[in-house]
Design a protein around this motif. Structure first.
Motif, PDB file in Angstrom:
ATOM      1  N   ALA A 162      44.514  27.862  20.287  1.00 32.93           N
ATOM      2  CA  ALA A 162      43.894  28.869  19.420  1.00 32.93           C
ATOM      3  C   ALA A 162      42.380  28.889  19.608  1.00 32.93           C
ATOM      4  CB  ALA A 162      44.241  28.575  17.959  1.00 32.93           C
TER       5      ALA A 162
ATOM      6  N   SER B 140      41.384  30.506  22.936  1.00 31.98           N
ATOM      7  CA  SER B 140      41.926  31.838  23.197  1.00 31.98           C
ATOM      8  C   SER B 140      40.840  32.909  23.086  1.00 31.98           C
ATOM      9  CB  SER B 140      43.062  32.152  22.223  1.00 31.98           C
ATOM     10  OG  SER B 140      42.583  32.202  20.893  1.00 31.98           O
TER      11      SER B 140
ATOM     12  N   SER C 150      36.154  34.769  15.983  1.00 32.88           N
ATOM     13  CA  SER C 150      36.593  33.684  15.107  1.00 32.88           C
ATOM     14  C   SER C 150      37.631  34.180  14.108  1.00 32.88           C
ATOM     15  CB  SER C 150      35.395  33.094  14.351  1.00 32.88           C
ATOM     16  OG  SER C 150      34.480  32.487  15.236  1.00 32.88           O
TER      17      SER C 150
ATOM     18  N   GLU D 149      39.779  36.685  14.464  1.00 31.48           N
ATOM     19  CA  GLU D 149      41.049  36.937  15.151  1.00 31.48           C
ATOM     20  C   GLU D 149      41.773  35.624  15.465  1.00 31.48           C
ATOM     21  OE1 GLU D 149      39.912  41.085  17.490  1.00 31.48           O
ATOM     22  OE2 GLU D 149      39.376  39.136  18.364  1.00 31.48           O
ATOM     23  N   LYS D 150      41.026  34.634  15.926  1.00 36.50           N
ATOM     24  CA  LYS D 150      41.633  33.331  16.220  1.00 36.50           C
ATOM     25  C   LYS D 150      42.181  32.693  14.949  1.00 36.50           C
ATOM     26  CE  LYS D 150      38.524  32.321  20.098  1.00 36.50           C
ATOM     27  NZ  LYS D 150      37.520  31.368  20.630  1.00 36.50           N
ATOM     28  N   SER D 151      41.414  32.799  13.863  1.00 36.61           N
ATOM     29  CA  SER D 151      41.844  32.221  12.594  1.00 36.61           C
ATOM     30  C   SER D 151      43.127  32.867  12.108  1.00 36.61           C
ATOM     31  CB  SER D 151      40.747  32.394  11.534  1.00 36.61           C
ATOM     32  OG  SER D 151      39.576  31.699  11.904  1.00 36.61           O
TER      33      SER D 151
ATOM     34  N   ARG E  70      45.429  34.444  13.887  1.00 39.20           N
ATOM     35  CA  ARG E  70      46.557  34.107  14.763  1.00 39.20           C
ATOM     36  C   ARG E  70      47.053  32.692  14.501  1.00 39.20           C
ATOM     37  NH1 ARG E  70      43.647  36.859  18.980  1.00 39.20           N
ATOM     38  NH2 ARG E  70      42.855  34.850  19.737  1.00 39.20           N
ATOM     39  N   TYR E  71      46.097  31.748  14.384  1.00 39.71           N
ATOM     40  CA  TYR E  71      46.546  30.374  14.159  1.00 39.71           C
ATOM     41  C   TYR E  71      47.166  30.225  12.775  1.00 39.71           C
ATOM     42  CZ  TYR E  71      46.936  25.414  13.659  1.00 39.71           C
ATOM     43  OH  TYR E  71      47.456  24.167  13.440  1.00 39.71           O
TER      44      TYR E  71
ATOM     45  N   GLU F 287      34.225  24.676  23.119  1.00 39.09           N
ATOM     46  CA  GLU F 287      34.159  26.131  22.921  1.00 39.09           C
ATOM     47  C   GLU F 287      32.713  26.587  22.711  1.00 39.09           C
ATOM     48  OE1 GLU F 287      35.776  30.099  22.097  1.00 39.09           O
ATOM     49  OE2 GLU F 287      36.366  28.339  23.259  1.00 39.09           O
TER      50      GLU F 287
END
Length: 215
Positions: free
Chosen positions: A78, A81, A85, A87-89, A91-92, A145
């Motif tokens: 995640a 990816s 931030s 969008e990643k949050s 999704r995870y 990252e």
């Protein structure tokens, strides 16, 4: 059918014992479940259990190692990816909630063993060692990252890893206690707000007024 090597047989036995333990512990509870029950449920003798594990605690830790390894992989994926931030949050958060729903018995078992760790110092140390090892991996992922994109950290990466871990455990416990009253998307929302706050701190940092020169 291919004959299993001795090492493969032992790995198969361990896997069966861990699978049965999850079922027996969830059904009977940590204190009431016996090693005999776990071995019988898996189709093995008590001797086979002791050939692989010293006790119930060691068996649980092996189960925990497997799950922590999978969680670390998901978190690292995640973080690295594509996307913002937020969008990643999101999704995870969705991935995390989906896994909780798929294995609710494990969550009950996890918190039961966590409570047990407060009464057994040796087991507590084993559990904490695994927590810290997981956070070290998460810390390294956050740092890598930021370095890739030339970002500056507003907080020590170790603290960011600890904060997100604390949020995940809080969400897990509330979800376990209140079920659907706690929305699946809540954890993702918590992460989005948290990282948005960090991003806001980073954005505001250059605009901070310089300290006055001493007179």
């Amino acid at each position: 059918m291919k004959r299993l090597t001795r090492k493969e047989k032992q790995a198969h036995t361990r896997e069966c014992l861990m699978h049965s333990a999850a079922s027996v512990f969830a059904r009977r509870g940590l204190q009431q479940a016996s090693i005999d029950e776990v071995a019988e449920d898996a189709g093995f003798t008590k001797g086979a259990f002791y050939a692989n594990f010293k006790n119930k605690e060691e068996l649980f830790l092996a189960m925990l190692d497997e799950r922590f390894a999978k969680r670390i992989e998901a978190i690292e994926a995640a973080i690295s990816s594509e996307g913002s931030s937020a969008e990643k949050s999101r999704r995870y958060g969705e991935t995390f909630a989906r896994k909780l729903r798929a294995d609710r018995e494990w969550e009950r078992l996890f918190f039961e063993f966590s409570a047990y760790a407060l009464r057994d110092e040796d087991f507590r140390e084993e559990l904490v060692t695994r927590y810290r090892a997981m956070r070290e991996r998460i810390t390294a992922a956050f740092e890598a990252e930021d370095q890739e994109y030339g970002k500056e950290a507003m907080l020590p990466y170790e603290q960011v890893a600890l904060m997100t871990s604390a949020m995940s455990h809080g969400f897990e416990l509330q979800k376990l206690l209140e079920g659907d009253a706690v929305p699946d998307e809540l954890y993702g929302t918590m992460l989005m707000i948290f990282f948005a706050g960090l991003d806001a701190l980073k954005a505001a940092a250059p605009a901070a007024a310089p300290a006055a020169a001493p007179s």
